[in-house]
Design a protein around this motif. Structure first.
Motif, mmCIF file in Angstrom:
data_model
loop_
_atom_site.group_PDB
_atom_site.id
_atom_site.type_symbol
_atom_site.label_atom_id
_atom_site.label_comp_id
_atom_site.label_asym_id
_atom_site.label_seq_id
_atom_site.Cartn_x
_atom_site.Cartn_y
_atom_site.Cartn_z
ATOM 1 N N LYS A 162 1.316 -1.147 -0.044
ATOM 2 C CA LYS A 162 -0.079 0.165 0.092
ATOM 3 C C LYS A 162 1.150 1.527 0.107
ATOM 4 O O LYS A 162 0.549 1.837 0.603
ATOM 5 C CB LYS A 162 -1.062 0.107 1.325
ATOM 6 C CG LYS A 162 -2.188 -1.279 1.376
ATOM 7 C CD LYS A 162 -2.524 -1.198 2.711
ATOM 8 C CE LYS A 162 -3.287 -2.377 2.713
ATOM 9 N NZ LYS A 162 -4.141 -2.420 1.474
ATOM 10 N N VAL A 165 -0.682 4.529 -2.023
ATOM 11 C CA VAL A 165 -2.094 4.759 -1.254
ATOM 12 C C VAL A 165 -2.198 6.731 -0.818
ATOM 13 O O VAL A 165 -1.289 6.370 0.370
ATOM 14 C CB VAL A 165 -2.661 4.412 -0.926
ATOM 15 C CG1 VAL A 165 -2.731 2.974 -1.172
ATOM 16 C CG2 VAL A 165 -1.960 3.909 0.634
ATOM 17 N N ASP A 166 -3.085 6.918 -1.103
ATOM 18 C CA ASP A 166 -3.175 8.401 -0.354
ATOM 19 C C ASP A 166 -3.385 8.511 0.611
ATOM 20 O O ASP A 166 -4.041 7.340 1.813
ATOM 21 C CB ASP A 166 -3.519 9.631 -1.513
ATOM 22 C CG ASP A 166 -5.085 8.952 -2.172
ATOM 23 O OD1 ASP A 166 -6.151 7.837 -0.816
ATOM 24 O OD2 ASP A 166 -5.631 9.306 -2.618
ATOM 25 N N ARG A 168 -6.208 9.721 1.849
ATOM 26 C CA ARG A 168 -8.302 9.416 2.051
ATOM 27 C C ARG A 168 -8.031 7.286 2.240
ATOM 28 O O ARG A 168 -9.277 7.144 2.563
ATOM 29 C CB ARG A 168 -8.626 9.628 0.790
ATOM 30 C CG ARG A 168 -10.106 9.366 0.397
ATOM 31 C CD ARG A 168 -11.006 10.046 -0.411
ATOM 32 N NE ARG A 168 -10.276 9.771 -1.593
ATOM 33 C CZ ARG A 168 -10.237 8.187 -1.990
ATOM 34 N NH1 ARG A 168 -11.549 7.897 -1.434
ATOM 35 N NH2 ARG A 168 -9.708 8.114 -3.294
ATOM 36 N N ARG A 169 -7.670 7.406 1.097
ATOM 37 C CA ARG A 169 -7.649 5.587 0.868
ATOM 38 C C ARG A 169 -6.926 4.552 2.252
ATOM 39 O O ARG A 169 -7.408 3.696 2.445
ATOM 40 C CB ARG A 169 -6.691 5.321 0.028
ATOM 41 C CG ARG A 169 -7.455 5.279 -1.322
ATOM 42 C CD ARG A 169 -6.417 5.000 -3.005
ATOM 43 N NE ARG A 169 -7.266 3.616 -2.630
ATOM 44 C CZ ARG A 169 -6.250 2.837 -3.251
ATOM 45 N NH1 ARG A 169 -5.216 3.439 -4.316
ATOM 46 N NH2 ARG A 169 -5.541 1.491 -3.453
ATOM 47 N N ILE A 170 -5.905 5.412 2.805
ATOM 48 C CA ILE A 170 -5.295 4.715 3.940
ATOM 49 C C ILE A 170 -6.441 4.641 5.193
ATOM 50 O O ILE A 170 -6.781 3.716 5.671
ATOM 51 C CB ILE A 170 -4.059 5.499 4.464
ATOM 52 C CG1 ILE A 170 -2.930 5.055 3.572
ATOM 53 C CG2 ILE A 170 -4.234 4.888 6.239
ATOM 54 C CD1 ILE A 170 -1.366 5.431 4.066
ATOM 55 N N ARG A 171 -6.427 6.586 5.326
ATOM 56 C CA ARG A 171 -7.939 6.593 6.910
ATOM 57 C C ARG A 171 -8.780 5.177 6.140
ATOM 58 O O ARG A 171 -9.548 5.146 7.148
ATOM 59 C CB ARG A 171 -8.631 8.298 6.221
ATOM 60 C CG ARG A 171 -7.250 9.095 6.922
ATOM 61 C CD ARG A 171 -8.277 10.317 6.917
ATOM 62 N NE ARG A 171 -7.701 11.040 7.713
ATOM 63 C CZ ARG A 171 -6.911 11.869 7.049
ATOM 64 N NH1 ARG A 171 -6.720 12.067 5.811
ATOM 65 N NH2 ARG A 171 -5.948 13.220 7.447
ATOM 66 N N LYS A 172 -9.697 5.234 4.839
ATOM 67 C CA LYS A 172 -10.695 4.117 4.558
ATOM 68 C C LYS A 172 -10.341 2.592 4.905
ATOM 69 O O LYS A 172 -10.937 2.375 6.206
ATOM 70 C CB LYS A 172 -11.164 4.482 2.515
ATOM 71 C CG LYS A 172 -11.938 3.413 2.419
ATOM 72 C CD LYS A 172 -13.499 3.793 3.426
ATOM 73 C CE LYS A 172 -14.385 2.789 2.414
ATOM 74 N NZ LYS A 172 -14.340 1.352 2.586
ATOM 75 N N ARG A 173 -8.955 2.107 5.010
ATOM 76 C CA ARG A 173 -8.185 0.898 4.934
ATOM 77 C C ARG A 173 -8.372 1.313 6.555
ATOM 78 O O ARG A 173 -9.444 -0.087 6.891
ATOM 79 C CB ARG A 173 -7.364 0.468 4.817
ATOM 80 C CG ARG A 173 -6.655 -0.220 4.312
ATOM 81 C CD ARG A 173 -8.160 -1.549 4.579
ATOM 82 N NE ARG A 173 -7.113 -2.827 4.847
ATOM 83 C CZ ARG A 173 -7.787 -4.239 4.384
ATOM 84 N NH1 ARG A 173 -8.825 -4.601 4.252
ATOM 85 N NH2 ARG A 173 -7.698 -5.321 5.235
ATOM 86 N N ASP A 176 -11.941 0.576 7.634
ATOM 87 C CA ASP A 176 -11.984 -0.509 7.545
ATOM 88 C C ASP A 176 -11.922 -2.070 8.497
ATOM 89 O O ASP A 176 -11.951 -2.787 8.986
ATOM 90 C CB ASP A 176 -11.724 -1.381 6.207
ATOM 91 C CG ASP A 176 -13.769 -0.487 4.958
ATOM 92 O OD1 ASP A 176 -13.376 -0.037 5.343
ATOM 93 O OD2 ASP A 176 -12.557 -0.559 4.184
#
Length: 423
Positions: A162, A165-166, A168-173, A176
């Motif tokens: 990963k 990834v930016d 936003r995507r890390i926060r989303k992950r 999750d």
């Protein structure tokens, strides 16, 4: 378990001694960092301690020491510098630019070991969560570092898949992962409820990493949990049954080892695993009595237990590795400390002292007996054996539907009986 990394990287270790810190404690922490580095697959080529009033805000170390380490790195062919304190993102970035090698800190090293040791889905989820939480504030300015895939110690595990990834995507992950871990936690709670339907007390083994918890679990229960003379040899919890000398059975749970300066967010990330400690009826604190800093290791474990709010649980201290004592007790642990503690000296490796351990555990489980009245319906009359086996009946009064029993028994067994009656 195979080595974490087949080809060893060469590592330089460095620590700061700040005002108020004791030199021997700094040295011990640095030696522990060396053990962690070796567990991760590194060859330690040199270690340094610098005395400063405060860390340099730009480079952590003083400018002169940074220049010296740049020369050492070139002369030794070092691949990585590992700092014994958590670095700020700017400090890490600046050190890499000055030294021309990768730079990681103690937290990143521990996370790397965790990533390689985790075997269960729960363990892997918790490691990934901790790694991403560590990575998130360090994304800015790490473009060259983040473009490397599997670049060695500190870059493995979920991070290496990963890296582009930016935020936003890390926060989303992260969001999750927290949901997945919550699902795992609920599943573990169901398993725990199932165990509680069987009236067996839960005993949690806790202790400093490499204190011998897994070896002790294996010899007491016949389990086959991995037990190596390495830091964090096992990460995932294991629960096995054990029979005590009086015939009673208990469930024994092995947990992840603790360590000095364990970052708070790591404790938080592994709280689901450590719930075995929270839910335990009794805690066995396993201490490596042969370690020169045994007392400070005990304090580190106590700090984690306090953060979990379980320091007041019934406790048995087990002083393990007694076979390694050659010149008496460690300097920081007096004979009076051991003599006054409610504990037992054992050698899990040689199997000595284990009978006394089991007997003291039986005594502890039967301590603090209480008098309590239970109403047992006739259709649950099979539960009477719990009172007869683990306490005594003081008075019994029968009616058409059941029997009202005044019993004297241990708190743990009274709680188990209440649980069965409600179920």
């Amino acid at each position: 378990m195979p080595d974490i990394k087949q080809e060893e990287e060469k590592a330089i270790l460095v620590a700061l001694e700040l005002p108020g810190m004791k030199s021997d404690e700094v040295e011990e922490s640095l030696n522990e960092l060396s053990g962690l580095a070796q567990t991760a697959g590194a060859e330690v080529v040199d270690m340094y301690v610098q005395r400063r009033n405060r860390p340099d805000p730009a480079t952590f170390l003083g400018r002169g020491k940074v220049a010296e380490l740049a020369g050492v790195a070139g002369a030794t062919g070092a691949d990585i510098l590992i700092c014994d304190r958590e670095l700020q993102p700017a400090q890490q970035r600046n050190l890499e630019q000055e030294l021309g090698i990768r730079v990681i800190d103690r937290t990143q090293l521990i996370l790397d070991i965790f990533a390689c040791r985790a075997q269960t889905k729960e363990g892997k989820l918790q490691v990934e969560l901790a790694q991403l939480q560590y990575m998130l504030p360090r994304l800015t300015g790490l473009g060259t570092q983040l473009s490397r895939l599997g670049g060695g110690i500190g870059t493995r595990g979920p991070g290496e898949t990963k890296l582009e990834v930016d935020r936003r995507r890390i926060r989303k992950r992260i969001s999750d992962l927290k949901k997945e871990i919550e699902e795992v936690r609920r599943h573990r709670e169901l398993l725990r409820r199932g165990r509680k339907q069987v009236p067996l007390p839960m005993v949690a083994l806790v202790g400093y990493t490499n204190a011998g918890k897994s070896t002790l679990l294996n010899i007491l229960t016949g389990a086959e949990v991995l037990a190596e003379d390495k830091l964090f040899a096992t990460l995932d919890p294991t629960v096995r049954g054990m029979r005590l000398p009086d015939g009673d059975r208990v469930l024994l749970a092995d947990t992840v080892g603790f360590i000095q300066n364990l970052p708070h967010h790591l404790v938080a990330a592994f709280r689901a695993t450590l719930e075995e400690v929270v839910e335990a009826d009794v805690i066995i604190h396993v201490v490596d009595i042969s370690h020169p800093r045994a007392a400070s290791q005990m304090q580190a474990v106590e700090a984690v237990l306090e953060s979990l709010e379980v320091a007041g649980k019934p406790r048995l201290t087990v002083y393990n590795k007694a076979d390694r004592l050659t010149g008496g007790l460690p300097e920081d642990l007096s004979g009076q400390d051991v003599a006054d503690a409610e504990g037992v000296m054992v050698s899990a490796l040689q199997g000595t002292g284990l009978n006394q351990l089991a007997q003291q555990l039986s005594v502890l489980l039967r301590k603090n007996r209480i008098k309590k009245t239970f109403y047992i319906p006739y259709h649950k009359s099979n539960l009477m054996h719990l009172i007869h086996e683990n306490g005594k009946v003081l008075q019994a009064k029968h009616d058409p539907d059941g029997v009202e029993v005044l019993a004297e028994m241990g708190v743990v067994w009274a709680q188990r009986l209440e649980s069965k009656l409600k179920g």
